[in-house]
Structures are given as C-alpha cells and as structure tokens.
Design a protein around this motif. Structure first.
Motif, PDB file in Angstrom:
ATOM      1  N   UNK A  81       0.823  -1.216   0.000  1.00  0.00           N
ATOM      2  CA  UNK A  81       0.000   0.000   0.000  1.00  0.00           C
ATOM      3  C   UNK A  81       0.856   1.265   0.000  1.00  0.00           C
ATOM      4  N   UNK A  82       2.027   1.209  -0.575  1.00  0.00           N
ATOM      5  CA  UNK A  82       2.914   2.373  -0.621  1.00  0.00           C
ATOM      6  C   UNK A  82       2.355   3.429  -1.574  1.00  0.00           C
ATOM      7  N   UNK A  83       2.776   4.672  -1.433  1.00  0.00           N
ATOM      8  CA  UNK A  83       2.366   5.702  -2.396  1.00  0.00           C
ATOM      9  C   UNK A  83       2.711   5.256  -3.807  1.00  0.00           C
ATOM     10  N   UNK A  84       1.807   5.496  -4.713  1.00  0.00           N
ATOM     11  CA  UNK A  84       2.021   5.109  -6.097  1.00  0.00           C
ATOM     12  C   UNK A  84       1.503   3.718  -6.427  1.00  0.00           C
ATOM     13  N   UNK A  85       0.893   3.045  -5.447  1.00  0.00           N
ATOM     14  CA  UNK A  85       0.376   1.694  -5.683  1.00  0.00           C
ATOM     15  C   UNK A  85      -1.150   1.669  -5.663  1.00  0.00           C
ATOM     16  N   UNK A  86      -1.752   2.819  -5.914  1.00  0.00           N
ATOM     17  CA  UNK A  86      -3.204   2.903  -5.907  1.00  0.00           C
ATOM     18  C   UNK A  86      -3.783   1.975  -6.969  1.00  0.00           C
ATOM     19  N   UNK A  87      -4.969   1.451  -6.671  1.00  0.00           N
ATOM     20  CA  UNK A  87      -5.644   0.584  -7.627  1.00  0.00           C
ATOM     21  C   UNK A  87      -6.186  -0.657  -6.970  1.00  0.00           C
ATOM     22  N   UNK A  88      -6.652  -1.563  -7.795  1.00  0.00           N
ATOM     23  CA  UNK A  88      -7.285  -2.762  -7.276  1.00  0.00           C
ATOM     24  C   UNK A  88      -8.583  -2.393  -6.593  1.00  0.00           C
ATOM     25  N   UNK A  89      -8.898  -3.052  -5.506  1.00  0.00           N
ATOM     26  CA  UNK A  89     -10.119  -2.766  -4.759  1.00  0.00           C
ATOM     27  C   UNK A  89      -9.900  -1.704  -3.678  1.00  0.00           C
ATOM     28  N   UNK A  90      -8.682  -1.201  -3.592  1.00  0.00           N
ATOM     29  CA  UNK A  90      -8.346  -0.207  -2.577  1.00  0.00           C
ATOM     30  C   UNK A  90      -8.934   1.147  -2.950  1.00  0.00           C
ATOM     31  N   UNK A  91      -9.617   1.763  -1.987  1.00  0.00           N
ATOM     32  CA  UNK A  91     -10.164   3.104  -2.199  1.00  0.00           C
ATOM     33  C   UNK A  91      -9.035   4.133  -2.093  1.00  0.00           C
ATOM     34  N   UNK A  92      -9.167   5.255  -2.775  1.00  0.00           N
ATOM     35  CA  UNK A  92      -8.161   6.318  -2.677  1.00  0.00           C
ATOM     36  C   UNK A  92      -8.004   6.856  -1.251  1.00  0.00           C
ATOM     37  N   UNK A  93      -9.013   6.645  -0.415  1.00  0.00           N
ATOM     38  CA  UNK A  93      -8.950   7.126   0.967  1.00  0.00           C
ATOM     39  C   UNK A  93      -7.763   6.543   1.735  1.00  0.00           C
ATOM     40  N   UNK A  94      -7.282   5.369   1.322  1.00  0.00           N
ATOM     41  CA  UNK A  94      -6.107   4.788   1.987  1.00  0.00           C
ATOM     42  C   UNK A  94      -4.956   5.779   1.971  1.00  0.00           C
ATOM     43  N   UNK A  95      -4.745   6.421   0.847  1.00  0.00           N
ATOM     44  CA  UNK A  95      -3.616   7.326   0.696  1.00  0.00           C
ATOM     45  C   UNK A  95      -3.941   8.731   1.196  1.00  0.00           C
ATOM     46  N   UNK A  96      -5.231   9.033   1.401  1.00  0.00           N
ATOM     47  CA  UNK A  96      -5.642  10.333   1.926  1.00  0.00           C
ATOM     48  C   UNK A  96      -5.777  10.313   3.442  1.00  0.00           C
ATOM     49  N   UNK A  97      -6.090   9.169   4.009  1.00  0.00           N
ATOM     50  CA  UNK A  97      -6.316   9.027   5.446  1.00  0.00           C
ATOM     51  C   UNK A  97      -5.323   8.029   6.034  1.00  0.00           C
ATOM     52  N   UNK A  98      -4.048   8.318   5.844  1.00  0.00           N
ATOM     53  CA  UNK A  98      -2.990   7.410   6.269  1.00  0.00           C
ATOM     54  C   UNK A  98      -3.030   7.087   7.760  1.00  0.00           C
ATOM     55  N   UNK A  99      -3.343   8.058   8.598  1.00  0.00           N
ATOM     56  CA  UNK A  99      -3.354   7.805  10.040  1.00  0.00           C
ATOM     57  C   UNK A  99      -4.431   6.783  10.399  1.00  0.00           C
ATOM     58  N   UNK A 100      -5.609   6.937   9.835  1.00  0.00           N
ATOM     59  CA  UNK A 100      -6.699   5.991  10.113  1.00  0.00           C
ATOM     60  C   UNK A 100      -6.358   4.606   9.566  1.00  0.00           C
ATOM     61  N   UNK A 101      -5.812   4.554   8.362  1.00  0.00           N
ATOM     62  CA  UNK A 101      -5.444   3.278   7.753  1.00  0.00           C
ATOM     63  C   UNK A 101      -4.375   2.578   8.595  1.00  0.00           C
ATOM     64  N   UNK A 102      -3.385   3.333   9.040  1.00  0.00           N
ATOM     65  CA  UNK A 102      -2.313   2.763   9.876  1.00  0.00           C
ATOM     66  C   UNK A 102      -2.883   2.264  11.204  1.00  0.00           C
ATOM     67  N   UNK A 103      -3.786   3.028  11.795  1.00  0.00           N
ATOM     68  CA  UNK A 103      -4.389   2.615  13.067  1.00  0.00           C
ATOM     69  C   UNK A 103      -5.144   1.299  12.899  1.00  0.00           C
ATOM     70  N   UNK A 104      -5.891   1.171  11.813  1.00  0.00           N
ATOM     71  CA  UNK A 104      -6.640  -0.065  11.587  1.00  0.00           C
ATOM     72  C   UNK A 104      -5.709  -1.233  11.260  1.00  0.00           C
ATOM     73  N   UNK A 105      -4.635  -0.981  10.535  1.00  0.00           N
ATOM     74  CA  UNK A 105      -3.694  -2.071  10.241  1.00  0.00           C
ATOM     75  C   UNK A 105      -3.007  -2.540  11.527  1.00  0.00           C
ATOM     76  N   UNK A 106      -2.667  -1.605  12.392  1.00  0.00           N
ATOM     77  CA  UNK A 106      -2.053  -1.978  13.675  1.00  0.00           C
ATOM     78  C   UNK A 106      -3.057  -2.709  14.566  1.00  0.00           C
ATOM     79  N   UNK A 107      -4.306  -2.280  14.529  1.00  0.00           N
ATOM     80  CA  UNK A 107      -5.354  -2.955  15.297  1.00  0.00           C
ATOM     81  C   UNK A 107      -5.545  -4.380  14.787  1.00  0.00           C
ATOM     82  N   UNK A 108      -5.496  -4.559  13.468  1.00  0.00           N
ATOM     83  CA  UNK A 108      -5.614  -5.906  12.903  1.00  0.00           C
ATOM     84  C   UNK A 108      -4.487  -6.800  13.411  1.00  0.00           C
TER      85      UNK A 108
END
Length: 148
Positions: A81-108
């Motif tokens: 999910x690095x910058x520049x890897x947008x696409x697939x089923x991933x929403x653009x919000x992953x790259x816009x809301x990095x803090x929330x995405x990181x928090x959820x990945x750490x929670x997982x």
C-alpha cells in the motif's frame, strides 16, 4: 579490499532502506501482493470462523495452526500500500487518510496476536471471544478503505 567493502556495504544499506514501493517492479505487483496476502489471511480466518460458529468441529490443533498463519500474514499486506500503488479494490482514501489506515492495520495485527493467544488456550470459548473483535476490525477497514 577495504575500498571495495565500503562502497558495497553502502549500496546494500541503501537497497534495504528504499521505500516499500521500490520492492515492486510495477504497481500491479504491489496490488497482487497485498491482495494475495489478504486472500490467504481470509482463508485461514474463515476456517477459524467455521469452528467458532459451529459450522465445523472444533479442533484445537487446527485452530492454533490457522491462527499462527493469520498472525503472521497480518503483517504482510501493508508493504503493498505504498504511495504510487493505488488501484485494485483499494479506495483512494487509503492514501488520503494514512493515520486511520495505519491505526486499523495496527489494530488488525494486535487482534490477530490476541487470536493466536486465544487459540493456544485450547478452548472454543476463548476462540469465539477473539473472533468478534477481529471481525469488527476487518469490517471497519473494509468499509472505509475497500471497494466492493
């Protein structure tokens, strides 16, 4: 010899410190990588879920084996999910809301560690108790960051 070792060591250090995007030759490779990790994880979570819900007989040994895979795999997809890897089923919000995405990945990752501890306890009730929070975390991330 010393002159050869120093530049070689510098190159090796630089190679290991590049961004995670550089780990993949193409954006499609990053997408495949993260999707593959999530697919494998979902297969093992489904096996645990079947035991927890009574759709499959509880097998303590199988529960531990599946939980070990889930805990390990939960650490892998994030490099995809690095910058520049947008696409697939991933929403653009992953790259816009990095803090929330990181928090959820750490929670997982934390939830999968707890799942492993529960599986190692050797009883169905502990497994059931750990599956709920894991499912909630998966759902929260998918609702926010995954296109259907």
């Amino acid at each position: 010899m010393k002159r050869l070792v120093t530049p070689t060591l510098a190159i090796l250090c630089a190679a290991f410190s590049v961004s995670s995007h550089a780990q993949f030759a193409k954006t499609e490779d990053a997408i495949k990588y993260r999707q593959s990790a999530m697919f494998i994880q979902s297969q093992h979570v489904a096996r645990l879920g079947a035991m927890a819900s009574g759709r499959a007989p509880y097998d303590a040994t199988a529960a531990v084996a599946n939980a070990e895979v889930v805990a390990q795999i939960s650490r892998l997809p994030w490099a995809g999910f690095a910058p520049g890897t947008e696409g697939g089923k991933a929403k653009p919000e992953i790259w816009k809301e990095q803090a929330k995405f990181k928090e959820l990945s750490e929670r997982l990752m934390a939830d999968t560690d707890k799942l492993l501890v529960a599986a190692k306890a050797g009883n169905l009730d502990a497994l059931k108790a750990a599956m709920g929070p894991l499912g909630e975390t998966c759902k929260a991330c998918h609702d926010s960051f995954r296109n259907r």
